[in-house]
Design a protein around this motif. Structure first.
Motif, PDB file in Angstrom:
ATOM      1  N   HIS A  25       9.628  12.318 -26.888  1.00  0.00           N
ATOM      2  CA  HIS A  25       8.986  11.023 -27.176  1.00  0.00           C
ATOM      3  C   HIS A  25       9.474  10.469 -28.506  1.00  0.00           C
ATOM      4  O   HIS A  25       9.933  11.209 -29.390  1.00  0.00           O
ATOM      5  N   THR A  26       9.329   9.142 -28.650  1.00  0.00           N
ATOM      6  CA  THR A  26       9.777   8.481 -29.875  1.00  0.00           C
ATOM      7  C   THR A  26       8.673   8.518 -30.942  1.00  0.00           C
ATOM      8  O   THR A  26       7.502   8.686 -30.639  1.00  0.00           O
ATOM      9  N   ARG A  27       9.085   8.302 -32.192  1.00  0.00           N
ATOM     10  CA  ARG A  27       8.132   8.068 -33.281  1.00  0.00           C
ATOM     11  C   ARG A  27       7.893   6.575 -33.439  1.00  0.00           C
ATOM     12  O   ARG A  27       6.824   6.149 -33.864  1.00  0.00           O
ATOM     13  N   TRP A  28       8.815   5.756 -32.970  1.00  0.00           N
ATOM     14  CA  TRP A  28       8.587   4.300 -32.932  1.00  0.00           C
ATOM     15  C   TRP A  28       7.358   4.028 -32.070  1.00  0.00           C
ATOM     16  O   TRP A  28       7.211   4.595 -30.997  1.00  0.00           O
ATOM     17  N   ASN A  29       6.456   3.147 -32.574  1.00  0.00           N
ATOM     18  CA  ASN A  29       5.222   2.770 -31.844  1.00  0.00           C
ATOM     19  C   ASN A  29       4.390   3.994 -31.474  1.00  0.00           C
ATOM     20  O   ASN A  29       3.795   4.060 -30.390  1.00  0.00           O
ATOM     21  N   LEU A  30       4.326   4.976 -32.382  1.00  0.00           N
ATOM     22  CA  LEU A  30       3.636   6.238 -32.106  1.00  0.00           C
ATOM     23  C   LEU A  30       2.175   6.090 -31.663  1.00  0.00           C
ATOM     24  O   LEU A  30       1.730   6.800 -30.764  1.00  0.00           O
ATOM     25  N   VAL A  59      11.999  12.056 -31.188  1.00  0.00           N
ATOM     26  CA  VAL A  59      13.207  11.398 -31.722  1.00  0.00           C
ATOM     27  C   VAL A  59      12.755  10.134 -32.456  1.00  0.00           C
ATOM     28  O   VAL A  59      11.614   9.702 -32.307  1.00  0.00           O
ATOM     29  N   PRO A  60      13.646   9.519 -33.224  1.00  0.00           N
ATOM     30  CA  PRO A  60      13.251   8.304 -33.949  1.00  0.00           C
ATOM     31  C   PRO A  60      12.809   7.171 -33.009  1.00  0.00           C
ATOM     32  O   PRO A  60      11.682   6.681 -33.084  1.00  0.00           O
ATOM     33  N   GLY A  61      13.732   6.780 -32.079  1.00  0.00           N
ATOM     34  CA  GLY A  61      13.410   5.637 -31.220  1.00  0.00           C
ATOM     35  C   GLY A  61      13.974   5.796 -29.821  1.00  0.00           C
ATOM     36  O   GLY A  61      14.651   6.778 -29.511  1.00  0.00           O
ATOM     37  N   SER A  62      13.741   4.776 -28.997  1.00  0.00           N
ATOM     38  CA  SER A  62      14.107   4.859 -27.567  1.00  0.00           C
ATOM     39  C   SER A  62      15.603   4.976 -27.351  1.00  0.00           C
ATOM     40  O   SER A  62      16.034   5.555 -26.356  1.00  0.00           O
ATOM     41  N   PHE A  63      16.379   4.437 -28.297  1.00  0.00           N
ATOM     42  CA  PHE A  63      17.836   4.507 -28.130  1.00  0.00           C
ATOM     43  C   PHE A  63      18.311   5.955 -28.159  1.00  0.00           C
ATOM     44  O   PHE A  63      19.333   6.301 -27.567  1.00  0.00           O
ATOM     45  N   GLU A  64      17.560   6.819 -28.811  1.00  0.00           N
ATOM     46  CA  GLU A  64      17.930   8.248 -28.928  1.00  0.00           C
ATOM     47  C   GLU A  64      17.447   9.084 -27.746  1.00  0.00           C
ATOM     48  O   GLU A  64      17.790  10.262 -27.628  1.00  0.00           O
ATOM     49  N   LEU A  65      16.628   8.487 -26.867  1.00  0.00           N
ATOM     50  CA  LEU A  65      16.060   9.288 -25.781  1.00  0.00           C
ATOM     51  C   LEU A  65      17.103   9.879 -24.822  1.00  0.00           C
ATOM     52  O   LEU A  65      17.027  11.062 -24.485  1.00  0.00           O
ATOM     53  N   GLY A  90       9.039   6.345 -24.450  1.00  0.00           N
ATOM     54  CA  GLY A  90       9.262   5.407 -25.553  1.00  0.00           C
ATOM     55  C   GLY A  90       8.556   4.096 -25.250  1.00  0.00           C
ATOM     56  O   GLY A  90       8.244   3.797 -24.106  1.00  0.00           O
ATOM     57  N   VAL A  91       8.296   3.335 -26.302  1.00  0.00           N
ATOM     58  CA  VAL A  91       7.651   2.022 -26.139  1.00  0.00           C
ATOM     59  C   VAL A  91       8.498   0.979 -26.851  1.00  0.00           C
ATOM     60  O   VAL A  91       8.726   1.080 -28.058  1.00  0.00           O
ATOM     61  N   LEU A  92       8.983   0.037 -26.065  1.00  0.00           N
ATOM     62  CA  LEU A  92       9.776  -1.073 -26.628  1.00  0.00           C
ATOM     63  C   LEU A  92       8.901  -2.315 -26.608  1.00  0.00           C
ATOM     64  O   LEU A  92       8.337  -2.663 -25.571  1.00  0.00           O
ATOM     65  N   ILE A  93       8.753  -2.940 -27.776  1.00  0.00           N
ATOM     66  CA  ILE A  93       7.955  -4.173 -27.840  1.00  0.00           C
ATOM     67  C   ILE A  93       8.864  -5.276 -28.362  1.00  0.00           C
ATOM     68  O   ILE A  93       9.499  -5.123 -29.407  1.00  0.00           O
ATOM     69  N   LYS A  94       8.928  -6.358 -27.607  1.00  0.00           N
ATOM     70  CA  LYS A  94       9.844  -7.463 -27.934  1.00  0.00           C
ATOM     71  C   LYS A  94       9.557  -7.975 -29.339  1.00  0.00           C
ATOM     72  O   LYS A  94       8.425  -8.298 -29.671  1.00  0.00           O
ATOM     73  N   MET A  98      17.143 -10.097 -30.357  1.00  0.00           N
ATOM     74  CA  MET A  98      17.582  -9.561 -29.057  1.00  0.00           C
ATOM     75  C   MET A  98      17.659  -8.036 -29.083  1.00  0.00           C
ATOM     76  O   MET A  98      18.109  -7.397 -28.135  1.00  0.00           O
ATOM     77  N   HIS A  99      17.249  -7.434 -30.171  1.00  0.00           N
ATOM     78  CA  HIS A  99      17.343  -5.967 -30.336  1.00  0.00           C
ATOM     79  C   HIS A  99      16.676  -5.274 -29.145  1.00  0.00           C
ATOM     80  O   HIS A  99      17.195  -4.350 -28.555  1.00  0.00           O
ATOM     81  N   PHE A 100      15.523  -5.765 -28.799  1.00  0.00           N
ATOM     82  CA  PHE A 100      14.699  -5.198 -27.711  1.00  0.00           C
ATOM     83  C   PHE A 100      15.497  -5.117 -26.418  1.00  0.00           C
ATOM     84  O   PHE A 100      15.553  -4.085 -25.768  1.00  0.00           O
ATOM     85  N   TYR A 102      18.734  -5.150 -25.901  1.00  0.00           N
ATOM     86  CA  TYR A 102      19.879  -4.227 -25.915  1.00  0.00           C
ATOM     87  C   TYR A 102      19.417  -2.775 -25.836  1.00  0.00           C
ATOM     88  O   TYR A 102      19.986  -1.966 -25.100  1.00  0.00           O
ATOM     89  N   ILE A 103      18.346  -2.452 -26.560  1.00  0.00           N
ATOM     90  CA  ILE A 103      17.869  -1.059 -26.528  1.00  0.00           C
ATOM     91  C   ILE A 103      17.288  -0.741 -25.158  1.00  0.00           C
ATOM     92  O   ILE A 103      17.576   0.288 -24.565  1.00  0.00           O
ATOM     93  N   ALA A 104      16.516  -1.657 -24.614  1.00  0.00           N
ATOM     94  CA  ALA A 104      15.876  -1.418 -23.306  1.00  0.00           C
ATOM     95  C   ALA A 104      16.940  -1.178 -22.240  1.00  0.00           C
ATOM     96  O   ALA A 104      16.858  -0.247 -21.444  1.00  0.00           O
TER      97      ALA A 104
HETATM   98  O1  LIG Z   1      11.561   2.901 -29.480  1.00  0.00           O
HETATM   99  C1  LIG Z   1      11.816   1.819 -30.014  1.00  0.00           C
HETATM  100  N1  LIG Z   1      12.893   1.707 -30.838  1.00  0.00           N
HETATM  101  C2  LIG Z   1      13.192   0.522 -31.430  1.00  0.00           C
HETATM  102  N2  LIG Z   1      14.265   0.455 -32.250  1.00  0.00           N
HETATM  103  C3  LIG Z   1      14.904   1.664 -32.791  1.00  0.00           C
HETATM  104  C4  LIG Z   1      16.011   2.194 -31.873  1.00  0.00           C
HETATM  105  O2  LIG Z   1      15.432   2.793 -30.705  1.00  0.00           O
HETATM  106  C5  LIG Z   1      16.825   3.272 -32.586  1.00  0.00           C
HETATM  107  O3  LIG Z   1      15.965   4.334 -32.978  1.00  0.00           O
HETATM  108  C6  LIG Z   1      17.511   2.700 -33.816  1.00  0.00           C
HETATM  109  O4  LIG Z   1      18.240   1.545 -33.444  1.00  0.00           O
HETATM  110  C7  LIG Z   1      18.461   3.723 -34.478  1.00  0.00           C
HETATM  111  O5  LIG Z   1      19.381   4.177 -33.525  1.00  0.00           O
HETATM  112  C8  LIG Z   1      12.392  -0.619 -31.170  1.00  0.00           C
HETATM  113  N3  LIG Z   1      12.677  -1.898 -31.713  1.00  0.00           N
HETATM  114  O6  LIG Z   1      13.631  -2.068 -32.543  1.00  0.00           O
HETATM  115  O7  LIG Z   1      11.972  -2.890 -31.375  1.00  0.00           O
HETATM  116  C9  LIG Z   1      11.258  -0.465 -30.304  1.00  0.00           C
HETATM  117  O8  LIG Z   1      10.484  -1.422 -30.017  1.00  0.00           O
HETATM  118  N4  LIG Z   1      11.020   0.748 -29.763  1.00  0.00           N
END
Ligand SMILES: O=c1[nH]c(NC[C@H](O)[C@H](O)[C@H](O)CO)c([N+](=O)[O-])c(=O)[nH]1
Length: 168
Positions: A25-30, A59-65, A90-94, A98-100, A102-104
């Motif tokens: 799981h991510t730490r983003w939006n924990l 992991v830090p965020g969804s991109f690392e999943l 992971g939880v992605l919130i717009k 456009m970061h959202f 690309y990561i999604a």
């Molecule tokens: O899990 C998330 N990561 C997010 N960004 C971090 C990304 O997943 C990576 O951890 C980061 O880009 C470093 O690689 C998010 N936004 O930027 O919005 C988000 O909403 N959720």
């Protein structure tokens, strides 16, 4: 009576005993990720999966999943303790950029590819929400009266069902 949640019905005879499941799981939006993880864990335990067979890493965020899921599945297999399924959460919130998107897109394609290449069911545990309220509701911690439905429960059930399907 079976719980019917938007097309999801409880498959009969789901017995998860003996299954090993990885949760990343991510730490983003924990604050929203945590109830999702708990929902998956509680549901899997209710289906007979032992708590000691549920490995939780972060992991830090969804991109690392995708990378974390891939490498943890491989190392468990190499150690002779393979997982039967994985649930990346992971939880992605717009936001305002456009970061959202690309990561999604990257994370969802990545998660799908990891499962297919590893030959191990990988559940899609990503919430891609336009607002924080949408995400809270889908973690069962919405601010409204209904509080919403915890999708982590569905992911836990899916991990057990897909593990058993893969074992047949
Ligand atoms: O899990 C998330 N990561 C997010 N960004 C971090 C990304 O997943 C990576 O951890 C980061 O880009 C470093 O690689 C998010 N936004 O930027 O919005 C988000 O909403 N959720």
């Amino acid at each position: 009576s079976k719980d019917f949640v938007k097309g999801l019905t409880v498959a009969d005879g789901l017995n998860g005993s003996g299954l090993r499941v990885l949760i990343v799981h991510t730490r983003w939006n924990l604050p929203i990720v945590e109830p999702l993880v708990q929902g998956a864990v509680n549901t899997m335990k209710s289906l007979g999966v032992s708590e000691s067979d549920i490995v939780i890493r972060q992991v830090p965020g969804s991109f690392e999943l995708p990378f974390a899921t891939q490498t943890l599945l491989a190392s468990a297999k190499a150690a002779g303790r393979p997982f039967d399924a994985a649930i990346p959460i992971g939880v992605l919130i717009k936001g305002s950029t456009m970061h959202f998107e690309y990561i999604a897109d990257a994370a969802s394609h990545g998660i799908m590819r990891v499962g297919l290449e590893a030959g191990i069911p990988v559940i899609f545990g990503l919430l891609t929400c336009l607002t924080e309220d949408q995400a809270l509701e889908r973690a069962g911690v919405g601010k409204g009266a209904s509080k919403g439905h915890n999708h982590g429960e569905d992911w836990g059930m899916g991990a057990v069902e897909m593990s058993l399907l893969a074992k047949k």
